[in-house]
Design an enzyme around this catalytic site. Structure first.
Site, PDB file in Angstrom:
ATOM      1  N   ASP A  58       0.809  -1.210   0.000  1.00 30.85           N
ATOM      2  CA  ASP A  58       0.000   0.000   0.000  1.00 30.85           C
ATOM      3  C   ASP A  58       0.848   1.269   0.000  1.00 30.85           C
ATOM      4  OD1 ASP A  58       0.723  -0.629   2.701  1.00 30.85           O
ATOM      5  OD2 ASP A  58      -0.825   0.724   3.443  1.00 30.85           O
ATOM      6  N   HIS A 111       8.330  -1.170  12.466  1.00 31.65           N
ATOM      7  CA  HIS A 111       7.185  -1.613  11.665  1.00 31.65           C
ATOM      8  C   HIS A 111       7.664  -2.665  10.661  1.00 31.65           C
ATOM      9  CE1 HIS A 111       3.310  -1.288   9.674  1.00 31.65           C
ATOM     10  NE2 HIS A 111       3.900  -1.003   8.527  1.00 31.65           N
TER      11      HIS A 111
END
Length: 256
Positions: A58, A111
């Site tokens: 994304d 992350h």
């Protein structure tokens, strides 16, 4: 030049920073080509370069189509084999000069293991490491590495504008107010966010000073935040990293 968020998917932002001169622009994390192409056609601009913070689709999924439209487009990315189409690899301490803008590259793993951020001109493009009133999930990194990354970002000048990858602020605010309900700065920010979202306006960018005052993941040392973590976890004397890890677990399971 002010950064412009281009909405994509349900809650992503692709950031556009116009060049210092001419029709060019800089794009950050174009996960979807369609809104970029529409904005370029409507605005009469074309991208000089793309900056990528990490490999998630994304954030990178639109690059191939953009390079079909603009074959000479430079793609600047971390040293990450899951981003196969980069034209230039950068890492911690590198300097990027594109479209008349200069950015320092910061390694901010947590992350993902190869996540980077770009800082310059009073702007911070931080992908999914730091969100307004939140932080990214730990998909690949450890709590210690993520906390160190957040500490590094929090140490940047307070006027820095945080340009993160998602419009998560309103849902993050619900969790933040559960953790830190008596924080007046957080109350003000939550009310501001509600007003902005009621009129479908972005809550970003936001100053780092505001985040330091409101974001529980940047306030893990604050007594009020520590007390809430202790009450939720049932453990009173957690080490700093363990307190952060507990806060992240609490957020992972939180439902407003």
């Amino acid at each position: 030049m002010a950064p412009v968020p281009i909405p994509a998917f349900a809650d992503n932002y692709i950031w556009r920073l116009p060049a210092q001169a001419g029709r060019g622009t800089l794009l950050v994390d174009p996960g979807d080509a369609a809104p970029v192409l529409a904005a370029a056609d409507a605005g009469g601009w074309e991208p000089d370069a793309v900056l990528l913070t990490h490999h998630h689709d994304d954030h990178i999924g639109g690059v191939a189509a953009l390079r079909e439209r603009w074959p000479g487009l430079e793609v600047i990315a971390p040293d990450e084999p899951r981003i196969p189409f980069a034209t230039r690899r950068v890492g911690d301490g590198d300097r990027v000069e594109v479209a008349g803008h200069g950015f320092d590259v910061l390694a901010v793993p947590g992350h993902t293991v190869s996540h980077i951020a770009f800082h310059g001109h009073g702007l911070l493009f931080c992908g999914d490491t730091l969100f307004s009133l939140g932080c990214g999930r730990l998909f690949e990194g450890t709590p210690a590495r993520m906390l160190a990354s957040l500490d590094r970002l929090a140490a940047l000048p307070g006027h820095t504008l945080v340009c993160c990858g998602h419009e998560y602020t309103q849902s993050n605010a619900a969790f933040a107010r559960t953790v830190d309900p008596d924080n007046p700065a957080l109350v003000r920010r939550s009310e501001e966010v509600a007003t902005l979202r009621d009129s479908s306006r972005p809550t970003l960018p936001v100053t780092l000073a505001d985040e330091r005052a409101c974001n529980p993941f940047l306030r893990v040392d604050a007594p009020a935040v520590r007390a809430s973590i202790a009450a939720w976890s049932g453990e009173d004397a957690l080490a700093r990293v363990d307190a952060f890890a507990a806060l992240r677990r609490w957020k992972d399971g939180f439902r407003a």
